[in-house]
Design a protein around this motif. Sequence first.
Motif, PDB file in Angstrom:
ATOM      1  N   VAL A 172       0.865  -1.177   0.000  1.00 31.73           N
ATOM      2  CA  VAL A 172       0.000   0.000   0.000  1.00 31.73           C
ATOM      3  C   VAL A 172       0.904   1.230   0.000  1.00 31.73           C
ATOM      4  N   ASN A 173       0.555   2.179  -0.853  1.00 34.59           N
ATOM      5  CA  ASN A 173       1.371   3.380  -1.020  1.00 34.59           C
ATOM      6  C   ASN A 173       0.623   4.629  -0.568  1.00 34.59           C
ATOM      7  N   LEU A 174       1.394   5.644  -0.242  1.00 33.48           N
ATOM      8  CA  LEU A 174       0.823   6.952   0.057  1.00 33.48           C
ATOM      9  C   LEU A 174       1.670   7.988  -0.676  1.00 33.48           C
ATOM     10  N   GLN A 175       1.093   8.563  -1.720  1.00 32.67           N
ATOM     11  CA  GLN A 175       1.748   9.635  -2.460  1.00 32.67           C
ATOM     12  C   GLN A 175       1.377  10.953  -1.810  1.00 32.67           C
ATOM     13  N   MET A 176       2.366  11.707  -1.389  1.00 27.84           N
ATOM     14  CA  MET A 176       2.129  12.955  -0.682  1.00 27.84           C
ATOM     15  C   MET A 176       2.726  14.107  -1.486  1.00 27.84           C
ATOM     16  N   ASN A 177       1.878  15.015  -1.906  1.00 27.35           N
ATOM     17  CA  ASN A 177       2.308  16.180  -2.683  1.00 27.35           C
ATOM     18  C   ASN A 177       2.015  17.466  -1.913  1.00 27.35           C
ATOM     19  N   SER A 178       2.627  18.534  -2.352  1.00 29.98           N
ATOM     20  CA  SER A 178       2.414  19.846  -1.731  1.00 29.98           C
ATOM     21  C   SER A 178       2.559  19.773  -0.218  1.00 29.98           C
ATOM     22  N   LEU A 179       3.632  19.164   0.210  1.00 30.40           N
ATOM     23  CA  LEU A 179       3.831  18.946   1.638  1.00 30.40           C
ATOM     24  C   LEU A 179       4.046  20.251   2.388  1.00 30.40           C
ATOM     25  N   LYS A 180       3.542  20.268   3.615  1.00 28.85           N
ATOM     26  CA  LYS A 180       3.614  21.441   4.479  1.00 28.85           C
ATOM     27  C   LYS A 180       4.372  21.072   5.748  1.00 28.85           C
ATOM     28  N   PRO A 181       4.927  22.051   6.436  1.00 30.42           N
ATOM     29  CA  PRO A 181       5.619  21.745   7.694  1.00 30.42           C
ATOM     30  C   PRO A 181       4.717  20.997   8.694  1.00 30.42           C
ATOM     31  N   GLU A 182       3.441  21.280   8.672  1.00 31.41           N
ATOM     32  CA  GLU A 182       2.536  20.607   9.601  1.00 31.41           C
ATOM     33  C   GLU A 182       2.276  19.147   9.231  1.00 31.41           C
ATOM     34  N   ASP A 183       2.787  18.691   8.102  1.00 31.77           N
ATOM     35  CA  ASP A 183       2.722  17.281   7.752  1.00 31.77           C
ATOM     36  C   ASP A 183       3.841  16.474   8.414  1.00 31.77           C
ATOM     37  N   THR A 184       4.746  17.166   9.083  1.00 29.42           N
ATOM     38  CA  THR A 184       5.837  16.487   9.770  1.00 29.42           C
ATOM     39  C   THR A 184       5.285  15.554  10.838  1.00 29.42           C
ATOM     40  N   ALA A 185       5.640  14.283  10.753  1.00 29.52           N
ATOM     41  CA  ALA A 185       5.110  13.270  11.667  1.00 29.52           C
ATOM     42  C   ALA A 185       5.765  11.930  11.360  1.00 29.52           C
ATOM     43  N   VAL A 186       5.516  10.978  12.229  1.00 26.64           N
ATOM     44  CA  VAL A 186       5.821   9.580  11.914  1.00 26.64           C
ATOM     45  C   VAL A 186       4.569   8.991  11.280  1.00 26.64           C
ATOM     46  N   TYR A 187       4.747   8.367  10.142  1.00 21.77           N
ATOM     47  CA  TYR A 187       3.624   7.805   9.397  1.00 21.77           C
ATOM     48  C   TYR A 187       3.612   6.288   9.565  1.00 21.77           C
ATOM     49  N   TYR A 188       2.425   5.775   9.875  1.00 21.04           N
ATOM     50  CA  TYR A 188       2.268   4.358  10.179  1.00 21.04           C
ATOM     51  C   TYR A 188       1.272   3.697   9.223  1.00 21.04           C
ATOM     52  N   CYS A 189       1.587   2.491   8.852  1.00 19.48           N
ATOM     53  CA  CYS A 189       0.684   1.637   8.092  1.00 19.48           C
ATOM     54  C   CYS A 189      -0.154   0.833   9.092  1.00 19.48           C
ATOM     55  N   ASN A 190      -1.408   0.592   8.754  1.00 19.56           N
ATOM     56  CA  ASN A 190      -2.321  -0.083   9.682  1.00 19.56           C
ATOM     57  C   ASN A 190      -3.269  -1.023   8.957  1.00 19.56           C
ATOM     58  N   VAL A 191      -3.556  -2.139   9.620  1.00 17.36           N
ATOM     59  CA  VAL A 191      -4.609  -3.025   9.164  1.00 17.36           C
ATOM     60  C   VAL A 191      -5.392  -3.505  10.388  1.00 17.36           C
ATOM     61  N   LEU A 192      -6.706  -3.600  10.231  1.00 21.94           N
ATOM     62  CA  LEU A 192      -7.584  -4.092  11.285  1.00 21.94           C
ATOM     63  C   LEU A 192      -8.046  -5.490  10.883  1.00 21.94           C
ATOM     64  N   ILE A 193      -7.663  -6.463  11.683  1.00 25.34           N
ATOM     65  CA  ILE A 193      -8.014  -7.855  11.400  1.00 25.34           C
ATOM     66  C   ILE A 193      -8.677  -8.436  12.637  1.00 25.34           C
ATOM     67  N   SER A 194      -9.932  -8.845  12.495  1.00 25.32           N
ATOM     68  CA  SER A 194     -10.676  -9.448  13.613  1.00 25.32           C
ATOM     69  C   SER A 194     -10.594  -8.584  14.857  1.00 25.32           C
ATOM     70  N   TRP A 195     -10.884  -7.322  14.692  1.00 29.71           N
ATOM     71  CA  TRP A 195     -10.941  -6.343  15.775  1.00 29.71           C
ATOM     72  C   TRP A 195      -9.588  -6.072  16.434  1.00 29.71           C
ATOM     73  N   SER A 196      -8.540  -6.526  15.830  1.00 34.73           N
ATOM     74  CA  SER A 196      -7.194  -6.228  16.336  1.00 34.73           C
ATOM     75  C   SER A 196      -6.463  -5.324  15.347  1.00 34.73           C
ATOM     76  N   ASP A 197      -5.863  -4.254  15.878  1.00 36.20           N
ATOM     77  CA  ASP A 197      -5.084  -3.347  15.052  1.00 36.20           C
ATOM     78  C   ASP A 197      -3.636  -3.816  14.977  1.00 36.20           C
ATOM     79  N   TYR A 198      -3.102  -3.775  13.767  1.00 38.48           N
ATOM     80  CA  TYR A 198      -1.690  -4.088  13.551  1.00 38.48           C
ATOM     81  C   TYR A 198      -1.015  -2.863  12.948  1.00 38.48           C
ATOM     82  N   TRP A 199       0.195  -2.600  13.417  1.00 39.23           N
ATOM     83  CA  TRP A 199       0.932  -1.403  13.018  1.00 39.23           C
ATOM     84  C   TRP A 199       2.337  -1.756  12.544  1.00 39.23           C
ATOM     85  N   GLY A 200       2.825  -0.946  11.629  1.00 35.56           N
ATOM     86  CA  GLY A 200       4.230  -1.029  11.299  1.00 35.56           C
ATOM     87  C   GLY A 200       5.044  -0.238  12.303  1.00 35.56           C
TER      88      GLY A 200
END
Length: 116
Positions: free
Chosen positions: A79-107
């Motif tokens: 899964v990809n996330l293309q980010m354009n026109s980035l702003k200083p307020e976009d500064t963050a740690v970005y996480y991938c997520n999937v919800l499987i059987s009511w459990s969250d999994y994170w990268g």
Amino acid sequence: QVQLVESGGGLVQPGGSLRLSCAASGFTFSRYAMSWYRQAPGKERELVATINRYGASTNYADSMKGRFTISRDNVKNIVNLQMNSLKPEDTAVYYCNVLISWSDYWGQGTQVTVSS
């Protein structure tokens, strides 16, 4: 076991672009919606975008609409996330997520810093 591995973060100037990727394994990727979240210093984790299992339906947080694009490849299990026109307020740690059987999994997350 479920594994999500993000990549593609880095330092970019305001107005620039980055493309994040998340490689998924340990589950049947094509059966689940996938999401990107982000967490800035001192703030709560927030939803960035979600894509359904077919890739036909997407949703974005208001502040990302028109700038970010989520996509997926159900053959490569990415899964990809293309980010354009980035702003200083976009500064963050970005996480991938999937919800499987009511459990969250994170990268482990990938750091995006937008600064001149």
